[in-house]
Design a protein around this motif. Structure first.
Motif, PDB file in Angstrom:
ATOM      1  N   LEU A   9       0.796  -1.210   0.119  1.00  0.00           N
ATOM      2  CA  LEU A   9       0.692  -0.111  -0.619  1.00  0.00           C
ATOM      3  C   LEU A   9       0.599   1.244  -0.326  1.00  0.00           C
ATOM      4  N   ILE A  10       0.602   2.148  -0.577  1.00  0.00           N
ATOM      5  CA  ILE A  10       1.264   3.149  -1.645  1.00  0.00           C
ATOM      6  C   ILE A  10       0.959   4.690  -1.004  1.00  0.00           C
ATOM      7  N   GLY A  11       0.891   5.707  -0.759  1.00  0.00           N
ATOM      8  CA  GLY A  11       0.375   6.529  -0.598  1.00  0.00           C
ATOM      9  C   GLY A  11       0.470   7.717   0.091  1.00  0.00           C
ATOM     10  N   PRO A  12      -0.459   8.973   0.248  1.00  0.00           N
ATOM     11  CA  PRO A  12       0.278  10.256   1.283  1.00  0.00           C
ATOM     12  C   PRO A  12       0.089   9.829   2.493  1.00  0.00           C
ATOM     13  N   MET A  13       0.273  10.257   3.436  1.00  0.00           N
ATOM     14  CA  MET A  13       0.011  10.130   4.321  1.00  0.00           C
ATOM     15  C   MET A  13      -1.136  10.661   5.308  1.00  0.00           C
ATOM     16  N   GLY A  14      -1.941  10.433   5.506  1.00  0.00           N
ATOM     17  CA  GLY A  14      -3.143   9.915   5.888  1.00  0.00           C
ATOM     18  C   GLY A  14      -4.641   9.297   5.149  1.00  0.00           C
ATOM     19  N   ALA A  15      -4.172   8.807   4.347  1.00  0.00           N
ATOM     20  CA  ALA A  15      -4.855   8.331   2.801  1.00  0.00           C
ATOM     21  C   ALA A  15      -5.291   6.635   3.759  1.00  0.00           C
ATOM     22  N   GLY A  16      -4.941   5.973   4.999  1.00  0.00           N
ATOM     23  CA  GLY A  16      -5.371   4.713   5.485  1.00  0.00           C
ATOM     24  C   GLY A  16      -4.680   3.704   5.030  1.00  0.00           C
ATOM     25  N   LYS A  17      -3.045   3.585   4.701  1.00  0.00           N
ATOM     26  CA  LYS A  17      -2.342   2.949   4.298  1.00  0.00           C
ATOM     27  C   LYS A  17      -2.687   2.072   5.221  1.00  0.00           C
ATOM     28  N   SER A  18      -1.957   2.541   6.858  1.00  0.00           N
ATOM     29  CA  SER A  18      -2.051   1.623   8.707  1.00  0.00           C
ATOM     30  C   SER A  18      -3.408   0.518   8.616  1.00  0.00           C
ATOM     31  N   THR A  19      -4.419   1.718   8.904  1.00  0.00           N
ATOM     32  CA  THR A  19      -6.084   1.122   8.858  1.00  0.00           C
ATOM     33  C   THR A  19      -6.465   0.903   8.090  1.00  0.00           C
ATOM     34  N   ILE A  20      -6.163   0.665   6.610  1.00  0.00           N
ATOM     35  CA  ILE A  20      -7.370  -0.422   5.556  1.00  0.00           C
ATOM     36  C   ILE A  20      -5.362  -1.593   5.888  1.00  0.00           C
ATOM     37  N   GLY A  21      -4.687  -1.107   5.763  1.00  0.00           N
ATOM     38  CA  GLY A  21      -3.690  -2.536   5.473  1.00  0.00           C
ATOM     39  C   GLY A  21      -3.917  -3.557   6.684  1.00  0.00           C
ATOM     40  N   ARG A  22      -4.184  -3.608   8.182  1.00  0.00           N
ATOM     41  CA  ARG A  22      -4.505  -4.286   8.789  1.00  0.00           C
ATOM     42  C   ARG A  22      -5.580  -5.173   8.389  1.00  0.00           C
ATOM     43  N   GLN A  23      -6.645  -4.497   8.753  1.00  0.00           N
ATOM     44  CA  GLN A  23      -8.002  -4.829   8.160  1.00  0.00           C
ATOM     45  C   GLN A  23      -8.125  -5.891   6.860  1.00  0.00           C
ATOM     46  N   LEU A  24      -7.602  -5.414   5.928  1.00  0.00           N
ATOM     47  CA  LEU A  24      -7.238  -6.180   4.819  1.00  0.00           C
ATOM     48  C   LEU A  24      -6.382  -7.138   5.023  1.00  0.00           C
TER      49      LEU A  24
END
Length: 178
Positions: A9-24
């Motif tokens: 998961l790439i993208g700017p800070m605040g895009a949700g990479k960590s939150t979405i990554g954990r759930q995914l």
């Protein structure tokens, strides 16, 4: 997605990479890693401190080494730091070792999601909202074309629930062939 592949998961800070990554990762029964958390674990210090002591160049070298190691693992979801794509080596790791998903969002959404986060060295808390917006605009100008260029999939996370986004990403991945 018949066979599990690494998902980056790439993208700017605040895009949700960590939150979405954990759930995914949980949804796909894969292991989750966050490159910034790995850096913090290994240094015993937070990202801001590493940035202060080593500077951005030193931080990026450290990040590149960790990304090389993490992207060689199998069946993982990896949330990356927003600037990780500035390294051509990291870009190569992402492109050749997994599926790259660009989580895209607006600057306005970033400002809402990261108003007083002390772990963001490029947006220290002493800056005004106007200063932060200008910094995010400058980062977007440089980074957004790179995110777009190296991604296999682009998902807009603006004002969307992470659980809904996970299902959306899963549906895209089911039909995805790299």
């Amino acid at each position: 997605m018949v066979e599990k592949q690494n998902i980056f998961l790439i993208g700017p800070m605040g895009a949700g990479k960590s939150t979405i990554g954990r759930q995914l990762a949980k949804f796909l029964h894969m292991k989750f890693y966050d490159s910034d958390l790995e850096i913090e674990k290994r240094t015993g210090a937070d990202i801001s401190w590493v940035f202060d002591v080593e500077g951005e160049k030193g931080f990026r070298l450290r990040e590149e080494k960790i990304l090389n190691e993490l992207t060689q693992k199998k069946n993982i979801v990896l949330a990356t730091g927003g600037g990780s794509i500035l390294s051509e080596c990291a870009q190569k790791y992402f492109i050749t070792r997994g599926i790259v998903i660009y989580l895209k969002t607006t600057i306005e959404n970033q400002l809402i999601r990261i108003p007083s986060d002390k772990k963001r060295p490029l947006l220290n808390t002493k800056k005004t909202q106007k200063d932060k917006k200008k910094i995010l605009e400058n980062l977007a100008y440089v980074r957004n074309p790179i995110y777009k260029n190296i991604s296999d999939i682009i998902v807009d996370t603006t004002s969307k629930n992470p659980k809904i986004l996970v299902v959306q990403i899963f549906k895209i991945l089911k039909n995805f062939q790299k």
